[in-house]
Motif scaffolding. Structure first.
Motif, PDB file in Angstrom:
ATOM      1  N   ASN A  65      -2.728   3.444  -7.972  1.00  0.00           N
ATOM      2  CA  ASN A  65      -3.352   3.131  -6.687  1.00  0.00           C
ATOM      3  C   ASN A  65      -3.878   1.696  -6.667  1.00  0.00           C
ATOM      4  O   ASN A  65      -3.997   1.101  -5.595  1.00  0.00           O
ATOM      5  CB  ASN A  65      -4.472   4.121  -6.381  1.00  0.00           C
ATOM      6  N   SER A 124       0.827  -1.212   0.000  1.00  0.00           N
ATOM      7  CA  SER A 124       0.000   0.000   0.000  1.00  0.00           C
ATOM      8  C   SER A 124       0.861   1.261   0.000  1.00  0.00           C
ATOM      9  O   SER A 124       0.489   2.263  -0.611  1.00  0.00           O
ATOM     10  CB  SER A 124      -0.963   0.003   1.184  1.00  0.00           C
ATOM     11  N   ASP A 125       2.023   1.217   0.656  1.00  0.00           N
ATOM     12  CA  ASP A 125       2.920   2.383   0.637  1.00  0.00           C
ATOM     13  C   ASP A 125       3.402   2.680  -0.777  1.00  0.00           C
ATOM     14  O   ASP A 125       3.406   3.835  -1.214  1.00  0.00           O
ATOM     15  CB  ASP A 125       4.136   2.148   1.532  1.00  0.00           C
ATOM     16  N   ARG A 178       1.978   1.745  -3.610  1.00  0.00           N
ATOM     17  CA  ARG A 178       0.847   2.183  -4.440  1.00  0.00           C
ATOM     18  C   ARG A 178       0.520   3.644  -4.164  1.00  0.00           C
ATOM     19  O   ARG A 178       0.247   4.420  -5.085  1.00  0.00           O
ATOM     20  CB  ARG A 178      -0.370   1.295  -4.189  1.00  0.00           C
ATOM     21  N   GLN A 179       0.565   4.034  -2.895  1.00  0.00           N
ATOM     22  CA  GLN A 179       0.239   5.420  -2.532  1.00  0.00           C
ATOM     23  C   GLN A 179       1.285   6.396  -3.076  1.00  0.00           C
ATOM     24  O   GLN A 179       0.940   7.427  -3.650  1.00  0.00           O
ATOM     25  CB  GLN A 179       0.141   5.530  -1.024  1.00  0.00           C
ATOM     26  N   TRP A 180       2.570   6.056  -2.935  1.00  0.00           N
ATOM     27  CA  TRP A 180       3.619   6.951  -3.447  1.00  0.00           C
ATOM     28  C   TRP A 180       3.585   7.031  -4.970  1.00  0.00           C
ATOM     29  O   TRP A 180       3.838   8.096  -5.545  1.00  0.00           O
ATOM     30  CB  TRP A 180       4.991   6.498  -2.958  1.00  0.00           C
TER      31      TRP A 180
END
Length: 148
Positions: A133, A28-29, A31-33
């Motif tokens: 995302n 998730s980190d 994907r978020q960045w």
């Protein structure tokens, strides 16, 4: 003879615990960045001189430089965003050259082109952010891959 109400061959295994890993295999980190790398171009356009300006590739550049060694998915997507925004800036600059070389007559071509390119830039950037995302690698169309 009494039957055993719980037959071990009839029971099913308990469901597996929910996985914290995304189906794409990207954390998730990351994907978020990666999403931030794409969206930072929009923020740069809003805060500076618009589409084709230096602010559109400053955000992806910073995210790429900071995260390229630790997050492979972010490395890929930030480079993609950087390349796309550099390509758009080059096209916008070429249209300005056309305007100056033709002493303003090129505006008949440049203004509609800037409008179409600006809308396409916004749409492709939003699509890329959504795909990032979701953990999906996105490739912008018509992009020169200058940063490798």
């Amino acid at each position: 003879m009494s039957e055993n109400p719980i037959d071990p061959s009839q029971t099913s295994a308990p469901p597996p615990p929910p996985s914290s890993e995304h189906p794409s295999g990207v954390s998730s980190d990351q994907r978020q960045w990666a999403m931030f790398a794409h969206l930072s171009a929009i923020a740069g356009a809003v805060l500076t001189s618009g589409v084709g300006g230096w602010g559109t590739f400053l955000g992806p550049l910073i995210i790429w430089l900071v995260k390229k060694d630790t997050m492979p998915f972010v490395d890929d997507q930030a480079k993609e965003a950087l390349n796309f925004n550099i390509t758009v800036a080059i096209v916008f600059f070429a249209l300005w050259v056309l305007v100056f070389v033709t002493l303003g007559i090129g505006l008949l071509i440049a203004i509609p082109a800037w409008f179409v390119i600006g809308i396409a830039w916004l749409v492709f950037t939003i699509i890329a952010a959504i795909k990032a995302n979701d953990g999906v690698t996105y490739r912008y169309p018509f992009t020169m891959r200058l940063v490798k």
